[in-house]
Design an enzyme around this catalytic site. Sequence first.
Site, PDB file in Angstrom:
ATOM      1  CG  ASP A  40      -2.057   1.011   1.085  1.00  0.00           C
ATOM      2  OD1 ASP A  40      -2.508   1.265  -0.047  1.00  0.00           O
ATOM      3  OD2 ASP A  40      -2.476   1.562   2.115  1.00  0.00           O
TER       4      ASP A  40
ATOM      5  CG  HIS B 150       1.725   2.966   3.965  1.00  0.00           C
ATOM      6  ND1 HIS B 150       1.850   1.801   4.692  1.00  0.00           N
ATOM      7  CD2 HIS B 150       0.449   2.992   3.535  1.00  0.00           C
ATOM      8  CE1 HIS B 150       0.693   1.168   4.681  1.00  0.00           C
ATOM      9  NE2 HIS B 150      -0.178   1.863   3.990  1.00  0.00           N
TER      10      HIS B 150
END
Length: 308
Positions: free
Chosen positions: A94, A299
């Site tokens: 992701d 992230h």
Amino acid sequence: TTEKIFWLQESFPDFVYAANQMHCFRWMEKDYPELFKKIQEAVKQGKWEPVGAEWVEPDGNLPAGESYVRQFMYGRKYSKEKLGKVSTIGWTPDSFGYNWNMPQILKKCDMRGFVTQKISWNDTTRFPYNLFWWESPDGSRVLVYFPQGSYGESVQASKMVTELTNMKNKHGVDSNFVIFGIGDHGGGIPRDYAERAYALRESPLYPKIEFPTVEQIFDRMLEADKTLKFPTWDDELYLEYHRGTYTTQSNTKNNNRRNELRLMNAERFSSIAAIAAAAQYPFDKIEEAWKILLFNQFHDILPGSSIT
């Protein structure tokens, strides 16, 4: 979610659950020690696979190179000590693109493969490969599996057949890697997903369904490469999306860089003090400080994509 996984495995005995991010395992160890013991036992039995080996899923471009090394160093250390097993496949599906040095870092951290998915989000250029060798400027290479589907598939029969056909036509392989479940924001595996997979498995007309580990998938793909010769990509994995994550929340990015420098300087001066003045090197204190920094390189934290 964890209890649900064990419940599912009672009904579907060869179903393998994959979970990444060692920081999350440590949360479980501290807050739910009895459940953590069950996870450790499931890992021993091959029913629960700790994947990725990183401390968290970090952003793929913003941290310093040393931080990526520490993601694997501390992640692999924890996995080995607490779970008795260490993944050899990087797992950051992701993150918002990946820097060109990653194959070198992966290779030198004893990783042989990498799984991503986010580059399917490109808004202009369609990425050409789903199985390929990713090569760094220094020549280091790792095999990358970029699944046809997302990282949260719901086991749809027609979609999986289409993906299987695409993989055969594009790369010559007779298999397709399906990552199913509600992995984004948690949720695990809904029971009906597993039920659909087992129902399709019993159909004599449907392609064969297996529940291998990620390690087994890469074993097979590395063997297949000997004859099929997967292509090579020698560039960064650039995502044409989420571009604003490199400029928003600049204070967070500033704090990250300053703390990376301070931690590396703390190690240098602690080493000098240990050598020159016989001071005790603060291993544990420095490691815990790194883990706080590594967690905040997640992230959706460092890029500012989860501001609240």
